[in-house]
Write an enzyme that holds these catalytic residues in place. Structure first.
Site, mmCIF file in Angstrom:
data_model
loop_
_atom_site.group_PDB
_atom_site.id
_atom_site.type_symbol
_atom_site.label_atom_id
_atom_site.label_comp_id
_atom_site.label_asym_id
_atom_site.label_seq_id
_atom_site.Cartn_x
_atom_site.Cartn_y
_atom_site.Cartn_z
ATOM 1 C CE LYS A 160 51.582 34.966 55.528
ATOM 2 N NZ LYS A 160 51.772 34.158 54.717
ATOM 3 C CE1 TYR A 201 54.769 36.919 56.077
ATOM 4 C CE2 TYR A 201 54.327 38.905 57.666
ATOM 5 C CZ TYR A 201 53.796 37.910 57.453
ATOM 6 O OH TYR A 201 53.754 36.086 58.370
#
Length: 311
Positions: free
Chosen positions: A180, A176
């Protein structure tokens, strides 16, 4: 293939009244991950500002519910069900949305998932899946709509949803966080590429927002990859998210920021000391370096506002 359903019967909707800002009134937006959470919040704010919105998501039942709610508010919306990680589905999704609502001038690449854990515990399959949705789909969105923006001419805007995990290191979410960070980097590069054009770029880096991203990602991970999620971790993270910002309030903030041409959009000041620490570490690396390799021609060109790469 994408599946689309038609808009409401209320095309005269004009948003928040005569004193509302003109933009994005009358524009057409394409919002991914629009069936819930921040995506629905952005879509609701766009509708209230007088935009027509194509709601894109993989979850048909939630799409239908979101569309019904927005139509009840007088919104002009269409639903497009497709998988944002499928490169072959984007053009058809864009064609379907524009056939129903007109030329898209706002792209909100908001779809996102969480998955895996620390780098040590994350499988390559989960790693690829998270990146396919969180960053590859943002590239696919730009590759699909940027040429259309150029062809239509006039003002357009691209919003990528990243995360505070794209600005500061957060442990135990390796896939994640890296996706990002990539989203923030891609958005910065895109802004540089489009400098001087009528196409604006924003990147949203929210902190904790009361969304279902953890629960939804766990369900999809199990259905698509056959990998069982850690239910205790999911429940704990859901409790944390429930204390976060209201997605509708974040959506309103996003639309206001896009209208103002703001690039970096954040939702919580609490992260400022952490951001300062990250930036201080970067700066100190340059200050402490002895400069043993001499000057860099790329840096010199960038400082002068010139492009160092020939195209």
């Amino acid at each position: 293939m994408p599946e689309i359903q038609a808009q409401s019967e209320s095309p005269a909707h004009t948003g928040q009244g005569a004193n509302a800002p003109e933009w994005p009134r009358g524009e057409v937006a394409f919002v991914t991950g629009a069936a819930s959470g921040i995506g629905l919040g952005i879509s609701r704010a766009l509708v209230r500002a007088g935009a027509r919105v194509a709601l894109a998501d993989i979850d048909q039942s939630r799409l239908d519910a979101a569309a019904e709610a927005l139509r009840d508010e007088g919104g002009v919306v269409a639903t497009v069900r497709f998988d944002v990680s499928d490169p072959g589905a984007w053009e058809a999704a864009a064609d379907a949305a524009e056939a129903e609502l007109g030329p898209v001038t706002i792209l909100c690449s908001n779809a996102g998932v969480n998955g895996g854990g620390s780098a040590e515990k994350t499988t390559y399959e989960v790693w690829k899946w998270v990146h396919a949705i969180n960053i590859d789909a943002q590239f696919l969105g730009v590759a699909t709509f940027l040429p259309r923006f150029r062809e239509h001419g006039g003002r357009a805007h691209i919003l990528n949803t990243a995360s505070m995990a794209g600005l500061v290191p957060i442990p135990d979410v390796a896939a994640y966080a890296s996706s990002k960070f990539a989203s923030v980097g891609f958005s910065r590069a895109l802004r540089a590429d489009l400098a001087g054009s009528a196409i604006g770029v924003s990147v949203l880096c929210p902190g904790t927002v009361a969304t279902r991203i953890v629960e939804s990602a766990a369900v999809v991970q199990e259905e698509m990859l056959g990998i069982e999620a850690d239910r205790a971790a999911v429940e704990g993270n859901m409790r944390m998210l429930s204390q976060g910002a209201d997605p509708d309030a974040v959506g309103q903030q996003v639309v206001e920021a896009m209208a103002a041409g703001q690039f970096l959009i954040v939702t919580h000041k609490d992260f400022l000391p952490i951001v300062r620490g990250v930036n201080a570490e970067i700066e100190s690396a340059f200050v402490d370096f002895d400069g043993r390799h001499g000057s860099d021609p790329t840096a010199a060109l960038l400082v002068q506002g010139e492009k160092p790469v020939s195209t």
